[in-house]
Design a protein around this motif. Sequence first.
Motif, PDB file in Angstrom:
ATOM      1  N   GLN A 209      33.135  51.950  41.601  1.00  0.00           N
ATOM      2  CA  GLN A 209      31.851  52.668  41.596  1.00  0.00           C
ATOM      3  C   GLN A 209      32.038  54.113  42.031  1.00  0.00           C
ATOM      4  O   GLN A 209      31.383  55.018  41.514  1.00  0.00           O
ATOM      5  CB  GLN A 209      30.838  51.963  42.505  1.00  0.00           C
ATOM      6  N   LYS A 210      32.949  54.338  42.967  1.00  0.00           N
ATOM      7  CA  LYS A 210      33.260  55.710  43.404  1.00  0.00           C
ATOM      8  C   LYS A 210      33.722  56.554  42.218  1.00  0.00           C
ATOM      9  O   LYS A 210      33.294  57.698  42.054  1.00  0.00           O
ATOM     10  CB  LYS A 210      34.332  55.680  44.494  1.00  0.00           C
ATOM     11  N   ILE A 211      34.594  55.987  41.374  1.00  0.00           N
ATOM     12  CA  ILE A 211      35.077  56.716  40.200  1.00  0.00           C
ATOM     13  C   ILE A 211      33.962  56.880  39.181  1.00  0.00           C
ATOM     14  O   ILE A 211      33.819  57.946  38.574  1.00  0.00           O
ATOM     15  CB  ILE A 211      36.324  56.031  39.594  1.00  0.00           C
TER      16      ILE A 211
ATOM     17  N   VAL B  31      33.083  53.112  33.533  1.00  0.00           N
ATOM     18  CA  VAL B  31      34.175  52.342  34.119  1.00  0.00           C
ATOM     19  C   VAL B  31      33.956  50.884  33.768  1.00  0.00           C
ATOM     20  O   VAL B  31      32.832  50.377  33.833  1.00  0.00           O
ATOM     21  CB  VAL B  31      34.217  52.531  35.655  1.00  0.00           C
ATOM     22  N   VAL B  32      35.031  50.212  33.392  1.00  0.00           N
ATOM     23  CA  VAL B  32      34.986  48.790  33.047  1.00  0.00           C
ATOM     24  C   VAL B  32      35.899  48.047  34.005  1.00  0.00           C
ATOM     25  O   VAL B  32      37.040  48.467  34.235  1.00  0.00           O
ATOM     26  CB  VAL B  32      35.471  48.561  31.591  1.00  0.00           C
ATOM     27  N   GLU B  33      35.398  46.947  34.559  1.00  0.00           N
ATOM     28  CA  GLU B  33      36.215  46.116  35.432  1.00  0.00           C
ATOM     29  C   GLU B  33      36.443  44.769  34.747  1.00  0.00           C
ATOM     30  O   GLU B  33      35.510  44.177  34.229  1.00  0.00           O
ATOM     31  CB  GLU B  33      35.514  45.900  36.788  1.00  0.00           C
ATOM     32  N   PHE B  34      37.686  44.341  34.743  1.00  0.00           N
ATOM     33  CA  PHE B  34      38.066  43.089  34.108  1.00  0.00           C
ATOM     34  C   PHE B  34      38.381  42.035  35.155  1.00  0.00           C
ATOM     35  O   PHE B  34      38.736  42.366  36.287  1.00  0.00           O
ATOM     36  CB  PHE B  34      39.312  43.297  33.229  1.00  0.00           C
ATOM     37  N   ALA B  35      38.308  40.766  34.770  1.00  0.00           N
ATOM     38  CA  ALA B  35      38.733  39.681  35.659  1.00  0.00           C
ATOM     39  C   ALA B  35      40.256  39.690  35.779  1.00  0.00           C
ATOM     40  O   ALA B  35      40.806  39.414  36.839  1.00  0.00           O
ATOM     41  CB  ALA B  35      38.239  38.334  35.124  1.00  0.00           C
ATOM     42  N   ALA B  36      40.931  40.039  34.685  1.00  0.00           N
ATOM     43  CA  ALA B  36      42.401  40.091  34.672  1.00  0.00           C
ATOM     44  C   ALA B  36      42.875  41.435  35.215  1.00  0.00           C
ATOM     45  O   ALA B  36      42.166  42.438  35.123  1.00  0.00           O
ATOM     46  CB  ALA B  36      42.919  39.898  33.245  1.00  0.00           C
TER      47      ALA B  36
ATOM     48  N   PRO C  31      43.430  56.276  40.306  1.00  0.00           N
ATOM     49  CA  PRO C  31      42.889  57.037  39.181  1.00  0.00           C
ATOM     50  C   PRO C  31      43.513  58.434  39.134  1.00  0.00           C
ATOM     51  O   PRO C  31      44.101  58.885  40.115  1.00  0.00           O
ATOM     52  CB  PRO C  31      41.393  57.124  39.513  1.00  0.00           C
ATOM     53  N   PRO C  32      43.363  59.135  38.035  1.00  0.00           N
ATOM     54  CA  PRO C  32      43.927  60.473  37.922  1.00  0.00           C
ATOM     55  C   PRO C  32      43.063  61.559  38.566  1.00  0.00           C
ATOM     56  O   PRO C  32      43.409  62.725  38.526  1.00  0.00           O
ATOM     57  CB  PRO C  32      44.044  60.681  36.412  1.00  0.00           C
ATOM     58  N   LEU C  33      41.963  61.188  39.163  1.00  0.00           N
ATOM     59  CA  LEU C  33      41.096  62.147  39.830  1.00  0.00           C
ATOM     60  C   LEU C  33      40.341  61.461  40.959  1.00  0.00           C
ATOM     61  O   LEU C  33      40.361  60.246  41.077  1.00  0.00           O
ATOM     62  CB  LEU C  33      40.127  62.797  38.835  1.00  0.00           C
TER      63      LEU C  33
ATOM     64  N   ALA D 125      43.294  54.235  35.171  1.00  0.00           N
ATOM     65  CA  ALA D 125      42.839  53.377  36.268  1.00  0.00           C
ATOM     66  C   ALA D 125      41.597  53.992  36.905  1.00  0.00           C
ATOM     67  O   ALA D 125      41.426  55.205  36.942  1.00  0.00           O
ATOM     68  CB  ALA D 125      43.944  53.219  37.306  1.00  0.00           C
ATOM     69  N   ALA D 126      40.761  53.112  37.436  1.00  0.00           N
ATOM     70  CA  ALA D 126      39.489  53.555  38.006  1.00  0.00           C
ATOM     71  C   ALA D 126      39.278  53.010  39.420  1.00  0.00           C
ATOM     72  O   ALA D 126      38.198  52.541  39.761  1.00  0.00           O
ATOM     73  CB  ALA D 126      38.338  53.150  37.095  1.00  0.00           C
ATOM     74  N   GLY D 127      40.327  53.042  40.230  1.00  0.00           N
ATOM     75  CA  GLY D 127      40.156  52.727  41.640  1.00  0.00           C
ATOM     76  C   GLY D 127      40.544  51.349  42.108  1.00  0.00           C
ATOM     77  O   GLY D 127      40.661  51.121  43.312  1.00  0.00           O
TER      78      GLY D 127
END
Length: 164
Positions: A10-12, A25-30, A112-114, A137-139
């Motif tokens: 969520q921060k990203i 941002v998408v979060e996966f189970a895997a 993440p890159p930022l 990557a998103a955190g």
Amino acid sequence: MAGPLSPSAQKIQNLLNDLGQPIHVVEFAATTRTAAEAAAVIGCDAAQIAKSIVFRTREKNASVLVVASGATRINEALVAKALADILNGDRLMRADPEYVRLTTGFPIGGVPPLGHAVAPVTLFDRRLLSFPTVWAAAGTPNAVFAIAPDVLARLAGARIVDVA
């Protein structure tokens, strides 16, 4: 995966929103911790994964982020050469997990890159520019976002160089 994002993801997402980017941002189970895992989960080529590798300088303890294609192996000599004006004889070394978490605010595999806690010097792999979209990557080790590579390099304030 639908539902609320984890706090780090969520921060990203908030950062992307603040930067005016219509990106989700998408979060996966895997897990998407490695480039190969991310590519398999997302359904893209590993070369389209914008992996974030953190280095540090030995004497000044400065943070260096290399955003590279997931299909490449980073050549540390090329990275050092690209940073010659900054290093001034200081040695570049891989960062340990504690340093990565302290300077970025994120765990290895989710960097993440930022949005880092301490702004790094950022290098961006020229190879990534050959794709219309890359995934970063998103955190967390299972959160990612898709973005045009030139936009990502600009948002990260990166120098575009050859790193492999």
